[in-house]
Design an enzyme around this catalytic site. Sequence first.
Site, PDB file in Angstrom:
ATOM      1  N   HIS A 121      -1.939  -2.100  -6.792  1.00 55.69           N
ATOM      2  CA  HIS A 121      -0.705  -2.506  -7.475  1.00 55.69           C
ATOM      3  C   HIS A 121      -0.811  -2.285  -8.983  1.00 55.69           C
ATOM      4  O   HIS A 121       0.179  -1.918  -9.633  1.00 55.69           O
ATOM      5  CB  HIS A 121      -0.314  -3.962  -7.194  1.00 55.69           C
ATOM      6  N   HIS A 149       8.230  -1.083 -11.436  1.00 52.89           N
ATOM      7  CA  HIS A 149       8.122  -0.718 -10.012  1.00 52.89           C
ATOM      8  C   HIS A 149       9.125   0.382  -9.659  1.00 52.89           C
ATOM      9  O   HIS A 149       8.801   1.323  -8.930  1.00 52.89           O
ATOM     10  CB  HIS A 149       8.342  -1.940  -9.118  1.00 52.89           C
ATOM     11  N   ASP A 152       1.804  -0.183 -11.177  1.00 58.09           N
ATOM     12  CA  ASP A 152       2.366  -0.606 -12.468  1.00 58.09           C
ATOM     13  C   ASP A 152       2.122   0.449 -13.543  1.00 58.09           C
ATOM     14  O   ASP A 152       3.022   0.786 -14.315  1.00 58.09           O
ATOM     15  CB  ASP A 152       1.703  -1.913 -12.934  1.00 58.09           C
ATOM     16  N   HIS A 157       0.654  -4.186 -19.051  1.00 57.15           N
ATOM     17  CA  HIS A 157       1.832  -3.495 -19.592  1.00 57.15           C
ATOM     18  C   HIS A 157       1.732  -3.264 -21.098  1.00 57.15           C
ATOM     19  O   HIS A 157       2.130  -2.208 -21.594  1.00 57.15           O
ATOM     20  CB  HIS A 157       3.093  -4.290 -19.266  1.00 57.15           C
TER      21      HIS A 157
END
EC number: 3.5.1.108
Length: 304
Positions: A237, A78, A241, A264
């Site tokens: 969001h 973030h 990310d 991720h």
Amino acid sequence: MIRQRTLKNVIRATGVGLHTGEKVYMTVRPAPVDTGIVFRRVDLDPVVEIKAAADAVGETTLSSTLVQDGVKVGTVEHFLSAMAGLGIDNAFVELSAPEMPIMDGSAGPFVFLLQSAGIKEQEAAKKFIRIKKEVTVREDDKTATFVPFDGFKVTFSIEFDHPVFEERNQLASIDFSTTSFVKEVARARTFGFMRDIEFLRSQNLALGGSVDNAIVVDEYRILNEDGLRYDDEFVKHKMLDAIGDLYLLGHSLIGEFIGHKSGHALNNALLREILRQEDSYEVVTFEDATDAPVSYMRPVLAAE
């Protein structure tokens, strides 16, 4: 020319780690040209420095964690997303704990802090990574792709078989030459399911998570009293990310990222694949700012 950027002033913040639940003190300091973004664990003696880089990512369970010789800096995405959105190249980030503060679960508070510190242009050309050919990585039905694009664009899609998600847009595409990261993406919060939280806590994860720093969803509805900040906050969001994860390349991107259900781990796998295929990208600078396909807000003049 388009110049590298750092902060004008030192900025400090306090918060809790999303996963550790620990209080953490953060100080962000200006850094010289070509430093990159360097995290410093100042609670350790001697202090350990970990540079934000694709090959420094050691863990990707629910966040991107940098690891060096067993020392960790967790949940960096973030903050890095805010740095990418503001085009800040160089900074030292001092932390008193092994995880970044979660703040409100978005990049918004970091953007505010960085703008409050002021952004300073430096006496060197900003380096961009330009994508030259399509590169894709896959895992089951998840994909992460880079394609050439004259600008910076992010397209992301998610698929959740859940009432809250089915009534909302699960695809978003933003070209950052025409749309503001700060307005359209920065305030999108992380989200989680009630059904997962007990399990996560049994694994010592999400210990700092609450409706104050995440969108919490049960079997049927959103539990946050104030609802969503954007109608498509969930997919926004995931874009946030991804922008943070991609900034681990060390430079701003010229190209398009297309993610489908990517997280991720896959985002990082894509970075490593790009770096492995040396003909897939080039590093470029712009002597004339009008030639650049990517632009940033003018440096905000902080109080001297």
